[in-house]
Design a protein around this motif. Structure first.
Motif, mmCIF file in Angstrom:
data_model
loop_
_atom_site.group_PDB
_atom_site.id
_atom_site.type_symbol
_atom_site.label_atom_id
_atom_site.label_comp_id
_atom_site.label_asym_id
_atom_site.label_seq_id
_atom_site.Cartn_x
_atom_site.Cartn_y
_atom_site.Cartn_z
ATOM 1 N N LEU A 116 0.866 -1.178 0.000
ATOM 2 C CA LEU A 116 0.000 0.000 0.000
ATOM 3 C C LEU A 116 0.903 1.228 0.000
ATOM 4 O O LEU A 116 1.911 1.249 0.706
ATOM 5 C CB LEU A 116 -0.887 0.040 1.255
ATOM 6 N N GLU A 117 0.544 2.265 -0.782
ATOM 7 C CA GLU A 117 1.376 3.469 -0.846
ATOM 8 C C GLU A 117 0.518 4.719 -0.968
ATOM 9 O O GLU A 117 -0.628 4.653 -1.421
ATOM 10 C CB GLU A 117 2.308 3.428 -2.061
ATOM 11 N N ASN A 118 1.102 5.839 -0.576
ATOM 12 C CA ASN A 118 0.554 7.151 -0.898
ATOM 13 C C ASN A 118 1.671 8.185 -0.843
ATOM 14 O O ASN A 118 2.757 7.918 -0.338
ATOM 15 C CB ASN A 118 -0.621 7.534 0.006
ATOM 16 N N ILE A 119 1.397 9.353 -1.387
ATOM 17 C CA ILE A 119 2.332 10.480 -1.333
ATOM 18 C C ILE A 119 1.568 11.666 -0.771
ATOM 19 O O ILE A 119 0.512 12.048 -1.297
ATOM 20 C CB ILE A 119 2.914 10.804 -2.720
ATOM 21 N N THR A 120 2.077 12.225 0.323
ATOM 22 C CA THR A 120 1.439 13.355 0.994
ATOM 23 C C THR A 120 2.508 14.374 1.384
ATOM 24 O O THR A 120 3.700 14.109 1.245
ATOM 25 C CB THR A 120 0.701 12.903 2.278
ATOM 26 N N PRO A 121 2.103 15.529 1.925
ATOM 27 C CA PRO A 121 3.096 16.514 2.349
ATOM 28 C C PRO A 121 3.533 16.373 3.810
ATOM 29 O O PRO A 121 4.212 17.240 4.340
ATOM 30 C CB PRO A 121 2.365 17.838 2.137
ATOM 31 N N GLU A 122 3.135 15.286 4.492
ATOM 32 C CA GLU A 122 3.504 15.146 5.900
ATOM 33 C C GLU A 122 3.759 13.689 6.266
ATOM 34 O O GLU A 122 3.239 12.777 5.637
ATOM 35 C CB GLU A 122 2.416 15.727 6.801
#
Length: 133
Positions: A116-122
């Motif tokens: 599972l992956e995501n890209i966020t600013p924090e």
């Protein structure tokens, strides 16, 4: 830090327990895009065995993935971390990979590795409450 989670009545958390050393959660901070910072978060886990029960669990993750998955990961010290939700971004995790194997030899493990992956600013935040399962 979060201390509580409020969910719509139709939404639920599912609890998965894994064999030792078969689940990990990581994040990587990349500040190379000028003034913005991105954090790539990843959860990788192994589901041992090929069975209809395991297939159903993976199919459920696949079905949830387009809407997004919020995960609470308990690390080896007992600290709970929230992946897929933050104050600056509500971008949930997505299943990006599922690799299954029957094993080529009798003594090789059968199972699936899920990512599972995501890209966020924090970076992920600590969760101090009780996980609603």
């Amino acid at each position: 830090q979060y201390s509580a989670i409020t969910m719509a009545s139709s939404n639920v958390f599912y609890e998965y327990e894994f064999e030792d050393n078969t689940c990990k959660a990581d994040y990587e901070v990349d500040g190379s895009e000028g003034k913005s910072t991105s954090v790539k978060a990843m959860i990788e886990f192994y589901i041992e065995g090929l069975s209809n029960t395991n297939r159903t669990a993976i199919a459920s993750l696949m079905a949830s993935s387009p809407c997004g998955i919020i995960a609470i990961v308990v690390d080896t010290t007992g600290t709970k971390w929230v992946y897929g939700y933050g104050e600056r971004s509500k971008k949930a995790m997505k299943m990006t990979k599922a690799v299954g194997t029957t094993g080529a030899k009798v003594d090789e493990q059968q199972g699936q590795t899920i990512t599972l992956e995501n890209i966020t600013p924090e970076i992920p935040r600590v969760y101090t409450g009780t996980v609603p399962v």
